[in-house]
Enzyme design. Structure first.
Site, mmCIF file in Angstrom:
data_model
loop_
_atom_site.group_PDB
_atom_site.id
_atom_site.type_symbol
_atom_site.label_atom_id
_atom_site.label_comp_id
_atom_site.label_asym_id
_atom_site.label_seq_id
_atom_site.Cartn_x
_atom_site.Cartn_y
_atom_site.Cartn_z
ATOM 1 N N TYR A 1 -1.166 -0.669 10.539
ATOM 2 C CA TYR A 1 -1.352 -1.137 9.124
ATOM 3 C C TYR A 1 -0.194 -0.435 8.298
ATOM 4 C CZ TYR A 1 -3.756 -0.992 4.385
ATOM 5 O OH TYR A 1 -3.738 -1.310 3.241
ATOM 6 N N SER B 1 0.909 -1.254 -0.060
ATOM 7 C CA SER B 1 0.058 0.020 -0.041
ATOM 8 C C SER B 1 0.839 1.161 -0.004
ATOM 9 C CB SER B 1 -0.979 0.051 1.039
ATOM 10 O OG SER B 1 -1.463 1.238 1.460
HETATM 11 N N1 LIG Z 1 -8.655 -0.582 -0.930
HETATM 12 C C1 LIG Z 1 -7.722 0.300 -0.864
HETATM 13 O O1 LIG Z 1 -7.709 1.629 -1.261
HETATM 14 C C2 LIG Z 1 -6.314 -0.213 -0.559
HETATM 15 C C3 LIG Z 1 -5.106 0.353 -0.701
HETATM 16 C C4 LIG Z 1 -3.934 -0.176 -0.582
HETATM 17 C C5 LIG Z 1 -3.826 -1.459 -0.156
HETATM 18 N N2 LIG Z 1 -4.837 -2.279 -0.141
HETATM 19 C C6 LIG Z 1 -4.517 -3.442 0.212
HETATM 20 O O2 LIG Z 1 -5.493 -4.342 -0.636
HETATM 21 C C7 LIG Z 1 -5.815 -5.610 -0.217
HETATM 22 C C8 LIG Z 1 -7.145 -5.787 -0.341
HETATM 23 O O3 LIG Z 1 -7.989 -5.073 0.240
HETATM 24 P P1 LIG Z 1 -9.556 -4.470 -0.023
HETATM 25 O O4 LIG Z 1 -9.538 -2.938 -0.085
HETATM 26 O O5 LIG Z 1 -10.081 -5.221 -1.216
HETATM 27 O O6 LIG Z 1 -10.114 -4.861 1.031
HETATM 28 P P2 LIG Z 1 -11.452 -5.778 1.380
HETATM 29 O O7 LIG Z 1 -12.540 -5.332 0.505
HETATM 30 O O8 LIG Z 1 -11.833 -5.772 3.049
HETATM 31 O O9 LIG Z 1 -10.914 -7.242 1.185
HETATM 32 C C9 LIG Z 1 -10.383 -7.983 2.066
HETATM 33 C C10 LIG Z 1 -10.138 -9.481 1.709
HETATM 34 O O10 LIG Z 1 -9.229 -10.237 2.415
HETATM 35 C C11 LIG Z 1 -10.047 -11.351 2.913
HETATM 36 N N3 LIG Z 1 -9.626 -11.410 4.208
HETATM 37 C C12 LIG Z 1 -9.679 -10.592 5.392
HETATM 38 N N4 LIG Z 1 -9.078 -11.115 6.347
HETATM 39 C C13 LIG Z 1 -8.667 -12.502 5.887
HETATM 40 C C14 LIG Z 1 -8.136 -13.621 6.623
HETATM 41 N N5 LIG Z 1 -7.728 -13.784 7.822
HETATM 42 N N6 LIG Z 1 -7.985 -14.903 6.007
HETATM 43 C C15 LIG Z 1 -8.193 -14.966 4.635
HETATM 44 N N7 LIG Z 1 -8.766 -13.720 4.065
HETATM 45 C C16 LIG Z 1 -8.914 -12.660 4.584
HETATM 46 C C17 LIG Z 1 -11.333 -10.661 2.886
HETATM 47 O O11 LIG Z 1 -12.520 -11.987 2.916
HETATM 48 P P3 LIG Z 1 -13.276 -12.229 4.218
HETATM 49 O O12 LIG Z 1 -13.439 -11.239 5.121
HETATM 50 O O13 LIG Z 1 -14.269 -13.327 4.011
HETATM 51 O O14 LIG Z 1 -11.947 -13.065 4.943
HETATM 52 C C18 LIG Z 1 -11.662 -9.981 1.397
HETATM 53 O O15 LIG Z 1 -11.593 -11.219 0.577
HETATM 54 C C19 LIG Z 1 -5.492 -5.692 1.510
HETATM 55 O O16 LIG Z 1 -4.028 -6.293 1.562
HETATM 56 C C20 LIG Z 1 -5.351 -4.087 1.605
HETATM 57 O O17 LIG Z 1 -4.430 -3.770 2.632
HETATM 58 C C21 LIG Z 1 -6.226 -1.681 -0.269
#
Ligand SMILES: NC(=O)c1ccc[n+]([C@@H]2O[C@H](COP(=O)([O-])OP(=O)(O)OC[C@H]3O[C@@H](n4cnc5c(N)ncnc54)[C@H](OP(=O)(O)O)[C@@H]3O)[C@@H](O)[C@H]2O)c1
Length: 272
Positions: free
Chosen positions: A175, A160
């Site tokens: 984070y 990120s």
């Molecule tokens: N959205 C942004 O702006 C952004 C920016 C920078 C980086 N990121 C990174 O991108 C990645 C995805 O983020 P997102 O924004 O798409 O978040 P999200 O919508 O909350 O999705 C998170 C995903 O991870 C799964 N997950 C969470 N905890 C887990 C666990 N303990 N074991 C297995 N699966 C797990 C969730 O499914 P379950 O809840 O069913 O487990 C879901 O599929 C993350 O690493 C985040 O830090 C996001």
């Protein structure tokens, strides 16, 4: 892999051939929604067969149905990627039902919002256990059980821009620390596993709408977050696709140990 013509001359492949992932197997953690689903979709559209994992079966099933309805080859396994047992289960199921893993996308992630001086230790551990320890254990399992033996593979770690420093309006010290760790984990692992022909790279997304960012987007406002980017926009449902396929495919075979921000330029800005 280099192609040769009948006279033994080296022939370069077309761009289409270099980006083609037909015949490759990809495991995407956190593939049930958000960024993980976008990354899975990109790999599937480029021809890869997919295994998605997350904890909630209903969301996984829904994501797979969505991918399958677009003609993509997708399946899922439910497990907690913060635990060694969960990770072992994911890798066993993937090897059994999909075959050797060519591409691993470590994407499942968690965050916690609290001022640093009040941040609960339990939340610090929860974030670190999934975002750092979980990525390490998943890489270790996948390398030990297939990539080293098969003589190569692609690992893409989702970090990120929060891993590059502090971000205005975000009080998420665990984070930010975890994502900084993912970046150097990626670089160190690339150096160590280059000998096994495993490339390891990181993507640093900026702000993308998702379940994880819904609270921040509501509290801070879409316009204010978009304005942090020189391009004055948030990321959308296609902005990660190209980089992901580049890093997963033969087009990216000479790229390792790198991180690339996909953030509309937020991380390029000096000052406020
Ligand atoms: N959205 C942004 O702006 C952004 C920016 C920078 C980086 N990121 C990174 O991108 C990645 C995805 O983020 P997102 O924004 O798409 O978040 P999200 O919508 O909350 O999705 C998170 C995903 O991870 C799964 N997950 C969470 N905890 C887990 C666990 N303990 N074991 C297995 N699966 C797990 C969730 O499914 P379950 O809840 O069913 O487990 C879901 O599929 C993350 O690493 C985040 O830090 C996001």
């Amino acid at each position: 892999m280099q192609l040769q013509d009948g006279a033994g001359n080296t022939v370069s492949r077309t761009v289409q051939a270099l980006f083609d992932l037909k015949g490759r197997n990809a495991l995407v953690t956190g593939g049930s929604r958000g960024l993980g689903l976008q990354l899975a979709q990109a790999l599937g559209e480029a021809g890869a067969r997919l295994m998605l994992c997350a904890r909630k079966s209903d969301e996984l099933e829904h994501a797979c149905e969505q991918l399958q309805s677009q003609g993509l080859d997708a399946r899922w396994v439910a497990a907690d990627c913060a635990t060694p047992d969960g990770i072992q289960h994911v890798v066993s199921e993937t090897l059994h039902r999909l075959g050797p893993i060519d591409i691993l996308v470590n994407n499942a992630g968690a965050t916690w919002g609290a001022p640093a001086e009040e941040h609960p230790l339990s939340a610090w551990d929860k974030v670190m256990n999934l975002n750092v320890r979980g990525y390490f254990l998943m890489c270790q399992q996948v390398a030990r059980r297939c990539m080293i033996a098969q003589g190569g593979g692609r690992i893409i770690n989702i970090a990120s821009i929060a891993g590059l420093g502090g971000v205005s309006d975000m009080k998420t010290i665990a984070y930010n620390t975890s994502k900084g760790a993912v970046i150097n984990f990626t670089r160190a692992l690339a150096v160590e596993w280059g000998a096994h022909h495993i490339t390891v790279n990181a993507i640093c997304p900026g702000f993308f709408p998702s379940k994880m960012t819904a609270g921040t987007l509501q509290a801070v406002g879409v316009d204010r977050l978009a304005a942090l980017a020189p391009l004055n926009r948030l990321g959308d449902e296609e902005d990660l696709k190209g980089l992901c396929v580049l890093l997963a495919s033969d087009a990216g075979k000479h790229i390792t140990g790198q991180w690339v921000a996909v953030d509309g330029g937020v991380s390029a800005r000096v000052g406020g």
